[in-house]
Design a protein around this motif. Structure first.
Motif, mmCIF file in Angstrom:
data_model
loop_
_atom_site.group_PDB
_atom_site.id
_atom_site.type_symbol
_atom_site.label_atom_id
_atom_site.label_comp_id
_atom_site.label_asym_id
_atom_site.label_seq_id
_atom_site.Cartn_x
_atom_site.Cartn_y
_atom_site.Cartn_z
ATOM 1 N N ILE B 184 -30.422 86.422 26.120
ATOM 2 C CA ILE B 184 -29.354 85.553 26.501
ATOM 3 C C ILE B 184 -28.086 86.157 25.695
ATOM 4 C CG2 ILE B 184 -28.204 83.430 27.107
ATOM 5 C CD1 ILE B 184 -30.708 83.431 28.258
ATOM 6 N N ASP B 185 -27.333 86.831 26.439
ATOM 7 C CA ASP B 185 -26.307 87.395 25.764
ATOM 8 C C ASP B 185 -25.005 86.280 25.189
ATOM 9 O OD1 ASP B 185 -24.987 89.793 25.221
ATOM 10 O OD2 ASP B 185 -24.865 90.594 27.221
ATOM 11 N N PHE B 186 -24.256 87.172 24.306
ATOM 12 C CA PHE B 186 -23.413 86.299 23.660
ATOM 13 C C PHE B 186 -21.778 86.547 24.425
ATOM 14 C CE2 PHE B 186 -21.925 90.385 21.929
ATOM 15 C CZ PHE B 186 -23.540 90.949 21.720
ATOM 16 N N ASP B 195 -22.899 79.605 29.642
ATOM 17 C CA ASP B 195 -23.006 79.668 30.974
ATOM 18 C C ASP B 195 -24.281 80.321 31.316
ATOM 19 O OD1 ASP B 195 -20.569 78.161 31.374
ATOM 20 O OD2 ASP B 195 -19.698 80.212 31.636
ATOM 21 N N ARG B 196 -24.373 81.414 30.512
ATOM 22 C CA ARG B 196 -25.716 82.184 30.841
ATOM 23 C C ARG B 196 -26.958 81.433 30.658
ATOM 24 N NH1 ARG B 196 -24.459 88.632 30.041
ATOM 25 N NH2 ARG B 196 -22.206 88.546 30.563
ATOM 26 N N LEU B 197 -26.849 80.742 29.494
ATOM 27 C CA LEU B 197 -27.901 79.918 29.150
ATOM 28 C C LEU B 197 -28.101 78.724 30.119
ATOM 29 C CD1 LEU B 197 -29.674 79.364 26.577
ATOM 30 C CD2 LEU B 197 -27.807 77.835 25.605
ATOM 31 N N GLN B 198 -27.339 78.232 30.437
ATOM 32 C CA GLN B 198 -27.360 77.036 31.595
ATOM 33 C C GLN B 198 -28.051 77.740 32.921
ATOM 34 O OE1 GLN B 198 -24.118 74.573 31.970
ATOM 35 N NE2 GLN B 198 -25.454 72.973 32.904
ATOM 36 N N ALA B 199 -27.758 79.116 33.187
ATOM 37 C CA ALA B 199 -28.478 79.599 34.226
ATOM 38 C C ALA B 199 -29.827 79.975 34.146
ATOM 39 C CB ALA B 199 -27.476 80.926 34.526
ATOM 40 N N GLU B 200 -30.316 80.420 32.745
ATOM 41 C CA GLU B 200 -31.537 80.863 32.604
ATOM 42 C C GLU B 200 -32.607 79.638 32.248
ATOM 43 O OE1 GLU B 200 -33.005 83.660 33.051
ATOM 44 O OE2 GLU B 200 -31.169 85.009 33.275
ATOM 45 N N LEU B 228 -28.784 71.141 26.612
ATOM 46 C CA LEU B 228 -29.300 71.990 27.749
ATOM 47 C C LEU B 228 -30.834 72.129 27.530
ATOM 48 C CD1 LEU B 228 -26.429 74.590 27.639
ATOM 49 C CD2 LEU B 228 -26.833 72.992 29.270
ATOM 50 N N ALA B 229 -31.229 72.431 26.226
ATOM 51 C CA ALA B 229 -32.678 72.786 26.262
ATOM 52 C C ALA B 229 -33.570 71.586 26.506
ATOM 53 C CB ALA B 229 -33.028 73.363 24.646
ATOM 54 N N SER B 230 -33.158 70.268 25.605
ATOM 55 C CA SER B 230 -33.864 69.257 25.977
ATOM 56 C C SER B 230 -33.708 68.504 27.283
ATOM 57 C CB SER B 230 -33.737 68.054 24.916
ATOM 58 O OG SER B 230 -32.391 67.784 25.342
ATOM 59 N N GLY B 231 -32.875 69.081 27.906
ATOM 60 C CA GLY B 231 -32.605 68.670 29.445
ATOM 61 C C GLY B 231 -33.577 69.013 30.151
ATOM 62 N N HIS B 232 -34.040 70.246 29.912
ATOM 63 C CA HIS B 232 -35.311 70.878 30.790
ATOM 64 C C HIS B 232 -36.646 70.969 29.892
ATOM 65 C CE1 HIS B 232 -31.573 72.854 32.538
ATOM 66 N NE2 HIS B 232 -32.248 72.713 33.414
ATOM 67 N N GLY B 233 -36.710 70.087 29.006
ATOM 68 C CA GLY B 233 -38.003 70.097 28.283
ATOM 69 C C GLY B 233 -38.371 71.145 27.430
ATOM 70 N N ALA B 234 -37.555 71.900 27.039
ATOM 71 C CA ALA B 234 -37.986 73.041 26.272
ATOM 72 C C ALA B 234 -37.411 72.826 24.864
ATOM 73 C CB ALA B 234 -37.073 74.332 26.659
#
Lengths: 493, 449
Positions: B184-186, B195-200, B228-234
């Motif tokens: 994931i880019d900066f 934004d990229r984080l959310q997309a991936e 963001l991560a916990s929202g997807h269980g990661a």
């Protein structure tokens, strides 16, 4: 006999966190010569709850007291089989602390790191010569890490040839890390039974086109030379596999026999076991790996190479398995191993092996009438007994704990798994005749005690700071950190 | 042979007891074809003084903070080491001991590791910590494996701003394990692009790994990443390459990290050309049984006294072998002890003050360099003690010129980031005096010392 174990004044010491909280510190900083700076408040923590506050003397006394509750090689005989606890020469400790070694930054330019790179290059050559495996990486951080590097290289080699084999053969005498490593490389583990030594016929029966490698320890964990090793390697190679050698017991072979000459393709070195670097109560170790020329392209990066301009780190190796950890390896440990090899030279390394084997065989001769010896073949540097002849219902654990009262660190116990109640003793070359005699006398005395006063074994140790510890309780109700009070047993879960 | 005690008479006596005629006979199980027929070709044995002279000569060919003004960081930091640290770890009861398998005579090592586990929990805010790992990079790889085991998922997001060695080590460990690694880019701040984080991020993700601070020295927004991560269980893995920052920064647990790993070298370990260092590994209670490596736990002895033992070994290679959580066997016991001593000496106030000095020195250097003509600070994010500089030409050329004035001015980034030929990473610690920083600025500007 001389009684080694005795008792003296042992001082109590609390946990760091139980010292009173008085705003002390054992550290000083120079005056700040630039303006103070601040981060935005939302990034900054309030406090570190429970963190210690101690003066320098508090800290020095705390850890000095803790040290007196430990037993090290410098305290006495430490006959851990397969772990090879040899003497750690003091000059090695001076060597790794030379400012030019200790203060060298891993990102320093190569032209300003030539001394370190030269040492690493020479050590690679030394390990290659000792093992008969021409290409060496110093990067892995411990023996098990070296196993991982080695097995990854084996898999990469197969895949580069378009082969996708799925199984690895592992004899029942293997170290516990061997199967775990194979699994981490995506392999299915196929156990092979041995009869003390691994038979070529047993390997031939299991060896097929889906076996990527055989992992073997030589001398094995019974202290026996794998006398059919050359034939075993031939069988594995013939059917397209490779042979990995766990180098844990290389201390028995230095200058006598080279794994690479026998057909071994990959081997790791445990520097603390063979080259006298200290183990530090659990680490750091270092686990360099040697491979055949055919496997050299797969070595982890960087590789230390020499060219016209000097020695440099080569990162451009397209077939490499990649990198296994930060930077280049446990350099401080490598300095110690280099110093040891230079101190002994070729004759000294061979002599160390010979005396290690002499010590193990002498110890065996003194104990084999009293203790049950499950495998009769000639031992190399370590010997495995069992508790079968121990009287009074005493087991290996009881013997081990009673040895502590006599002043000795117990041998490795319950390993290898192929011997019920195993007691695995490795005296190493650094122990004198007198110290081995004292140990043997203690072992014989304990066997007599088992017949007449077995409770002495079962209640041991009695001279230590704490008695036998309840390991079941620790596992059932884990308390893995101090949390501000309460007694054991009130933990989470 | 100064490490081998046997006299000729001892050897004769022992051979007689064995019933062997010679030492050679003891090797009878090694077939003749398996024997080496010549001496090893190694340099002859050195006396102690010869050895020290040879090593001193090699050591002198290396640059250090004694020979150069040093501004190198990037995962290895030049911090002051109080004399008591090396003095105490040099006690041979510590350094000549083995893994504490016999707890009754290893309470020193065991209690120190229990204290280490506690200190790491306090620093990171996590519930449990193990007894250490090889280094930060391998700890990071083990964290990724643990997250994949725990979530039974196979996609792992790695920040491109994460230390390159950490990313490379994760890739090596995962090479044959059917895990998908995504970078994931900066963004312009030097932080991972949200934004990229959310997309991936999706339901296939086992873990997201961020540096804290990251390789550019920039403090990542862990709070947003955690949401963001916990929202997807990661699992959110925070990888700390400069743990001194934790003396000042919010603990990762408070911001929602699930696993915190990192490099402990800053706590009392010498630079030593990259090792041995110290990996730390901390997690929440939910992952206790999945944790790799050794753990020390408190228990009681037969007389009801407190004591410590290695515990929960069923996860290890001792018993379940091919089902082990990891193949790690040793830990970095002595390095963990050094860190424990270092942190005990600094304590609550010393750690904070040292972190504040690092922050202030780096802030001063950053401001001075930003004021130089031709030099800019490309990333806008907040930093702790290191930062990226963009120079007027190739970083390697700029740094070589600076080096001629006795200054190791930074680390060129081009090796890991080919799109950054003119950028380099500068680190300033409490060890750099103001006049070191001024000298660096003068040298960068092209002036003499």
């Amino acid at each position: 006999m001389t009684q080694v174990g005795t008792s003296g004044l042992q001082l109590n010491e609390k946990l760091l966190f139980e010292h009173s909280d008085k705003g002390r510190k054992g550290y000083s900083l120079p005056a700040l010569d630039v303006p103070a700076a601040q981060l935005p408040a939302e990034l900054v923590r309030t406090d570190i709850r429970g963190f210690p506050e101690l003066s320098e003397l508090d800290v020095v006394r705390h850890f000095t007291r803790l040290s007196t509750w430990n037993y090290g090689v410098d305290s006495g005989f430490y006959p851990l089989g397969s772990c090879t606890m040899k003497y750690n020469p003091k000059v090695n400790e001076v060597a790794c602390r030379l400012p030019g070694f200790a203060g060298l930054h891993p990102h320093a330019p190569e032209d300003l790191s030539q001394g370190a790179l030269e040492l690493m290059y020479q050590l690679q050559q030394d390990l290659a010569e000792t093992s008969g495996l021409p290409a060496v990486t110093l990067q892995p951080g411990a023996g098990a890490h070296g196993e991982l590097a080695g097995m990854l290289m084996i898999r990469a080699w197969h895949e580069a040839r378009g082969s996708r084999r799925g199984k690895v053969l592992i004899p029942d005498t293997a170290h516990g890390t061997n199967p775990a490593t194979a699994a981490l490389c995506g392999y299915q583990v196929i156990p092979v039974s041995s009869e003390g030594v691994l038979r070529a016929a047993a390997v031939a029966e299991l060896m097929d086109e889906d076996v990527a490698a055989l992992m073997i320890t030589n001398p094995n964990t019974l202290g026996l030379f794998e006398s059919e090793i050359t034939e075993i390697c031939r069988i594995v190679h013939e059917r397209g596999g490779l042979v990995y050698c766990d180098g844990a017991n290389l201390n028995a072979l230095m200058g006598i026999s080279r794994p690479g000459d026998l057909g071994i393709d990959v081997m790791h070195f445990n520097l603390h076991k063979t080259f006298a670097t200290p183990h530090g109560g659990g680490g750091p170790g270092a686990g360099p790996v040697g491979v055949t020329a055919e496997l050299a392209p797969f070595l982890p990066v960087p590789v230390v190479v020499r060219d016209e301009e000097g020695i440099r780190l080569d990162f451009e190796r397209p077939q490499s398995i990649g990198t296994l950890k930060g930077f280049y390896g446990h350099f401080g440990v490598l300095v110690r191993a280099f110093a040891y090899i230079r101190s002994l030279g070729p004759d000294g390394l061979r002599k160390a092996t010979e005396m290690a084997v002499l010590n193990a065989n002498y110890l065996r001769a003194r104990l084999e009438e009293t203790y049950h010896l499950p495998y009769k073949a000639r031992s190399l540097h370590e010997v495995v007994f069992s508790d079968r002849k121990l009287a009074g219902g005493c087991r290996t654990l009881d013997l081990a704990k009673r040895l502590i009262d006599y002043g000795f660190h117990p041998p490795t116990i319950y390993f290898p798994l192929v011997v019920a109640g195993a007691i695995m003793i490795e005296p190493t070359e650094s122990e004198s005749l007198e110290s081995i005699d004292e140990f043997c006398e203690a072992m014989l005395a304990i066997a007599r005690e088992a017949e007449t006063q077995p409770e002495l074994l079962k209640e041991a140790p009695r001279r230590t700071r704490v008695g036998r510890l309840d390991e079941t309780r620790a596992a059932r109700r884990p308390r893995l950190r101090w949390d501000g009070g309460g007694q054991v047993g009130e933990g989470q879960e | 042979m100064r490490y081998i005690p046997h006299t000729e008479e001892d050897v004769r006596h022992m051979l007689a007891a064995i019933g062997a005629g010679s030492v050679e006979e003891l090797f009878c199980e090694i077939p003749s074809a398996a024997r080496l027929k010549r001496p090893l070709q190694l340099p002859a044995a050195r006396s102690e003084s010869e050895l020290l002279a040879e090593l001193a000569e090699l050591a002198l060919r290396n640059a250090t903070a004694e020979t150069h003004r040093m501004f190198l960081g990037g995962g290895a930091y030049n911090h002051f080491i109080p004399a008591a640290v090396d003095h105490l770890i040099s006690r041979s009861e510590f350094y000549t001991a083995y893994t504490p398998y016999q707890p009754e005579i290893s309470q020193g090592t065991l209690q120190a590791i229990f204290e280490f586990q506690t200190l790491i929990c306090q620093l990171t805010g996590m519930d449990v910590a193990n007894a250490s790992m090889y280094d930060g990079a391998s700890a990071c790889a083990e964290a990724v494996l643990m997250a994949a085991r725990a979530t039974k998922r196979a996609r792992v997001l790695l920040a491109r701003s994460l230390h390159p060695d950490y990313r490379a080590t994760v890739a090596t460990y995962c090479r044959y394990l059917d895990l998908e690694l995504v970078e994931i880019d900066f963004d312009a701040s030097g932080r991972t692009d949200p934004d990229r984080l959310q997309a991936e991020l999706d339901e296939r993700c086992a873990a997201l790994v961020l540096g804290y601070p990251n390789f550019f020295g920039v403090i990542e927004d862990l709070g947003t990443a955690a949401r963001l991560a916990s929202g997807h269980g990661a699992r959110l893995i925070a990888a700390v390459q400069e743990p001194l920052a934790l003396g000042l920064l919010k603990p990762p647990a408070e911001l929602g990290a699930d696993i915190v790993v990192g490099e402990g070298q800053s706590f009392g370990l010498p630079l030593a050309f990259g090792g041995p260092y110290l990996g730390f590994f901390a997690a929440r209670s939910q992952d206790l049984r999945n944790l790799p490596g050794r753990l020390v736990g408190e228990t009681l002895d037969v007389n009801g006294r407190r004591g410590f033992v290695l515990t929960l070994a069923t996860r290890e290679q001792h018993i379940r072998r091919e089902k082990a959580t990891s193949n790690i066997c040793s830990n970095q016991g002595l390095c963990a002890l050094a860190a424990t001593i270092y942190l005990a000496l600094l304590g609550r106030r010393g750690l904070r003050e040292t972190a504040e000095h690092n922050l202030a020195k780096a802030a001063y250097a950053r401001k001075q360099i930003a004021a130089l003509s031709g030099f800019t600070i490309p990333f806008s994010g907040e930093v702790f003690n290191e930062f990226v500089v963009e120079g007027p030409k190739k970083a390697a050329d700029v740094l070589r010129r600076v080096q001629e004035q006795g200054i190791l001015g930074g680390i060129p980034l081009v090796r890991w980031y080919p799109d950054m030929p003119q950028r380099f990473l500068v680190c300033v610690t409490e060890q750099n005096r103001r006049d070191d920083i001024d000298a660096l600025c003068a040298a960068l500007a092209g002036g003499a010392l």
